[in-house]
Design a protein around this motif. Sequence first.
Motif, mmCIF file in Angstrom:
data_model
loop_
_atom_site.group_PDB
_atom_site.id
_atom_site.type_symbol
_atom_site.label_atom_id
_atom_site.label_comp_id
_atom_site.label_asym_id
_atom_site.label_seq_id
_atom_site.Cartn_x
_atom_site.Cartn_y
_atom_site.Cartn_z
ATOM 1 N N TRP A 79 0.828 -1.209 0.000
ATOM 2 C CA TRP A 79 0.000 0.000 0.000
ATOM 3 C C TRP A 79 0.858 1.254 0.000
ATOM 4 C CZ3 TRP A 79 -3.600 -3.695 0.050
ATOM 5 C CH2 TRP A 79 -4.873 -3.346 -0.384
ATOM 6 N N LEU A 80 2.036 1.187 0.623
ATOM 7 C CA LEU A 80 2.941 2.336 0.579
ATOM 8 C C LEU A 80 3.328 2.615 -0.871
ATOM 9 C CD1 LEU A 80 4.708 4.425 2.002
ATOM 10 C CD2 LEU A 80 6.488 2.694 2.157
ATOM 11 N N LEU A 82 1.623 1.684 -3.459
ATOM 12 C CA LEU A 82 0.407 2.106 -4.140
ATOM 13 C C LEU A 82 0.238 3.617 -4.018
ATOM 14 C CD1 LEU A 82 -1.893 0.227 -5.328
ATOM 15 C CD2 LEU A 82 -3.201 0.959 -3.361
ATOM 16 N N LEU A 83 0.444 4.126 -2.807
ATOM 17 C CA LEU A 83 0.325 5.574 -2.573
ATOM 18 C C LEU A 83 1.359 6.321 -3.405
ATOM 19 C CD1 LEU A 83 -0.638 8.080 -1.019
ATOM 20 C CD2 LEU A 83 0.830 7.412 0.859
ATOM 21 N N LEU A 84 2.626 5.907 -3.299
ATOM 22 C CA LEU A 84 3.687 6.587 -4.039
ATOM 23 C C LEU A 84 3.442 6.488 -5.545
ATOM 24 C CD1 LEU A 84 6.721 5.219 -1.983
ATOM 25 C CD2 LEU A 84 5.971 7.591 -2.048
ATOM 26 N N MET A 86 0.583 5.651 -7.378
ATOM 27 C CA MET A 86 -0.615 6.241 -7.967
ATOM 28 C C MET A 86 -0.530 7.757 -7.984
ATOM 29 S SD MET A 86 -2.678 3.751 -8.943
ATOM 30 C CE MET A 86 -4.319 4.422 -9.072
ATOM 31 N N VAL A 87 0.084 8.353 -6.935
ATOM 32 C CA VAL A 87 0.243 9.809 -6.958
ATOM 33 C C VAL A 87 1.206 10.188 -8.078
ATOM 34 C CG1 VAL A 87 1.084 11.813 -5.685
ATOM 35 C CG2 VAL A 87 -0.319 10.130 -4.526
ATOM 36 N N MET B 41 1.886 3.898 6.817
ATOM 37 C CA MET B 41 1.094 4.778 5.963
ATOM 38 C C MET B 41 1.190 6.230 6.443
ATOM 39 S SD MET B 41 0.206 2.726 3.733
ATOM 40 C CE MET B 41 -0.804 3.739 2.682
ATOM 41 N N THR B 48 5.679 10.528 0.243
ATOM 42 C CA THR B 48 5.099 10.912 -1.042
ATOM 43 C C THR B 48 5.436 12.370 -1.361
ATOM 44 O OG1 THR B 48 3.286 9.425 -0.516
ATOM 45 C CG2 THR B 48 2.966 10.906 -2.378
ATOM 46 N N LEU B 51 9.000 12.608 -2.427
ATOM 47 C CA LEU B 51 9.213 12.108 -3.796
ATOM 48 C C LEU B 51 8.813 13.162 -4.829
ATOM 49 C CD1 LEU B 51 9.745 9.577 -5.675
ATOM 50 C CD2 LEU B 51 7.295 9.190 -5.545
ATOM 51 N N PHE C 250 -6.788 10.182 -1.059
ATOM 52 C CA PHE C 250 -6.302 8.807 -0.892
ATOM 53 C C PHE C 250 -7.027 8.139 0.271
ATOM 54 C CE2 PHE C 250 -3.564 5.549 0.970
ATOM 55 C CZ PHE C 250 -3.236 4.807 -0.145
ATOM 56 N N TRP C 300 -9.182 7.551 -6.481
ATOM 57 C CA TRP C 300 -9.482 8.808 -5.793
ATOM 58 C C TRP C 300 -9.422 10.049 -6.670
ATOM 59 C CZ3 TRP C 300 -4.434 6.795 -4.934
ATOM 60 C CH2 TRP C 300 -3.395 7.655 -5.286
ATOM 61 N N PHE C 317 -7.560 7.136 -13.871
ATOM 62 C CA PHE C 317 -8.467 7.123 -12.727
ATOM 63 C C PHE C 317 -9.919 6.993 -13.173
ATOM 64 C CE2 PHE C 317 -4.764 8.756 -10.435
ATOM 65 C CZ PHE C 317 -4.864 8.034 -9.262
#
Lengths: 97, 236, 540
Positions: A79-80, A82-84, A86-87, B41, B48, B51, C250, C300, C317
């Motif tokens: 999931w980490l 996934l976050l990195l 998808m953003v 998370m 994020t 990055l 998110f 999202w 998306f």
Amino acid sequence: MSIGHVSPIRTYILIWAALMLGTIITVAASMVDFPGPLNAVVALAIATVKATLVVLFFMHVKYISYKVNIIVIVSAVFWLFLLLGMVSIDYVGRAFS
Amino acid sequence: MPTSEIAGSHDLALRHQFVNQEQQRDASSMGMWLFLVTEVMFFGGMFTAYLIYRHANPAAFMAGSLALSVEYGAFNTVVLIGSSLTMALAVRCAQLGQRKALVGWLIGTILLGATFLGVKAVEYHEKWENHHVPGPTFNFDTAKEESTKDHPEAQASSKSVEMYFSLYFAMTGMHALHMIIGIGLMSVLTWMSWRGTFGRDYFAPIEYAGLYWHFVDLVWIYLFPLLYLIGRRHTF
Amino acid sequence: MSTAAAAPGSNYLTNGSSVSSWLLTKDHKRIALLYLLSVTFFFFIGGIFALLIRLELLTPQGDLLQADTYNKVFTMHGQVMVFFFLIPVVPAVLGNFLVPIMIGAKDLAFPRINLLSWYLYIVAGILMLWTLALGGVDTGWTFYTPLSSQFSRTNVVMAAVAVFINGFSSIFTGLNFIVTIHRMRAPGMTWNRLPLFIWAHYATSVIMVLGTPVIAITLLLVGFERMFHLGIFDPALGGDPLLFQHLFWFYSHPAVYIMILPSMGIVSELIACFSRKRIFGYSAVALSSIGIAVIGFLVWAHHMFVAGISLYAALVFSFLTYFVGVPSAIKVFNWTATMYKGAVTLTTPMIYAIGFLGLFTIGGLTGLFLAALGLDVHVTDTYFVVAHFHYVMVGGVVMAYLGGIHFWWPKITGRMYPEFWGKLSAMIGFVGFNLTFFPQFIVGYLGMPRRYWMYAPEFQVWNVLSTAGATVLAVGYLMPLVYLTWSLRYGPVVGDNPWGAVGLEWMTTSPPPTENFLEPPVVTWEAYDYEHIKEVPVAY
């Protein structure tokens, strides 16, 4: 109650020595000019090796008795990313438009 | 309900909602790991941001990295890895029911943690003196700063370096907060260990405090190269 | 830590009557009731703001509220309803009460953390009320930067802290459910025999644990920017307000599945019981919950199509958003197939469940309109969006919640509610809801933007209809409050299983004893085994 796996002290010292070595290598590598993104890749690769050692041996995941926890740990990493990831789609896309 | 007089120490620590010790142990360890997932998370949000902004403005990140002291960062990495070792040994002593050694390793972990925070405080103080703390007083002229003036790749606006330092303080600040919480936790556990609360039948709190502490170490294992090292050579 | 052994014939309600036996209870059933009271309280607080919004919009001019006040009113309506009602309502009330009983456990895995979770909710709620007392917040419930981080002159930090603390409450509930469902199931209660209510709560809990920390750190960063000038989202430093939106959604998009999934769990129970059939496609419905939880994390940015994200990301998306429609549709089709040739009885809970089916379908299908890139440009930030999510949130969540409350009311209290009034309120709620929100689809499609205190005069007829509907809807919500309270004392005492339903919760007494079961249950039958029940006892 079962006390779980007891690692010999030697294992802990060895892991600690490996982590120290990793720290030295990563600092040394930061003094060298690698081509392109390799400096970042090397640094993050060493960090990941160190992190894996900590998780497997210091956090006893290698000997974990309740295997469902491994799914829990893998999903955290998944999931980490996934976050990195998808953003990043948005920002990579903006670079092309 | 099993009562302590009959069952003896074996069931002392079995809470009423569980059927047996195995179920209780699996449940509590899964609970702890799930908590660590939330922590991953939590820090993930900041990674994020790192990055995205690093790719948006590599020169500013190079300037910021160069302004940090690798010596402090590396020293703290060594200290924190050492504290993970003492913590692992503390858990081992708890498993084996060695009370005095357990107390000793816990105190060692606390001292190393405090050393880390002390160095961090010195670093923060230097940043404050140098006007490298984000806010109205922030000032970072890459053409004039000792650390960046000889690096043509690291020329960036003061504002964009302020972003680097915003991230630096947010990430290391949240990490330090976790360490402070860990030290507080560990102090209570040291006191409880001294009083003999834990033994071979019951040491889960030590084990889970250990997992938490190693997790905090893990975060630093990534923060150190991300903030101190990988910006130094390249603007990639 | 042992609970005092209950005297024979006593139940969780009679096991201690002092204030501390409630406020310090570790019994999941009592904690569920604490949540029931507090969540209901916040529902009516949020409802008051809804009423103010509808009254202001009765006329095109801004005559009741000023622009600034209106901004605060819709913000507080959103924040209270989303964070303090919709997210906790089903998991913390019905989930708390039922998850351990349905799987045959004595309690949740961590009863003290469960209590802590309620206290965190209360602390967060008090902070939110305090924010209100100090004048409220005007950022919209979404806390968008840079309005929230720089320009708003209201108590953004306090509201953000309230949401942050409430997030911990939510995380602890989810963590507790996951561990409980994994490790506390009774012998024989395999994953394939779990009630779909449990599957739904499992999926919800996964989202709570994985998503909530991200909004926690995001709001914290907004707070840091306001308090310490750490400008992570500050455009002057090269910060990207869109990054805030990414991090916010998110969590906050999966959060709508935190709201709807448990309600879907309720509906599965209701439809199976009142159709007297095993749920059609049990595994498909169970796995679709997990599917919604996972795919729900990948969609999202459809909240940001017109905000300036890249077209390529928008395409990805949009595509993924259509995908999340698949598991939702699987559920709707399977529920319908369950009712087909079933012995359907139209009790109050079933009327709510059928209402849910219709309203959720409309809410879900209009969601597909919004996933379409071209159409979304036209209806973004109009009342079409408002109508869409109210169909899912109110038509879906609240309908199912009320259905569930009626269904399990005899289990929770041991007494039956008055069926006539129940049916009447369900139907009044259904009519009022549609009257309130269907006109908003039309007026939104015609171009009325959301979040304004004034509007063009040609939209007035739709707004008058909507406000009239809101009045009817309010009656539909106040009626259960009255007759359910009445039934606590005067409702007929019914047996342990008045609906003739299957499921472990119906095999223990009503109300259940503190330890849930007098004998630890062993499960030897499949879920929803209605075909094999010989007689159908109807006890009321």
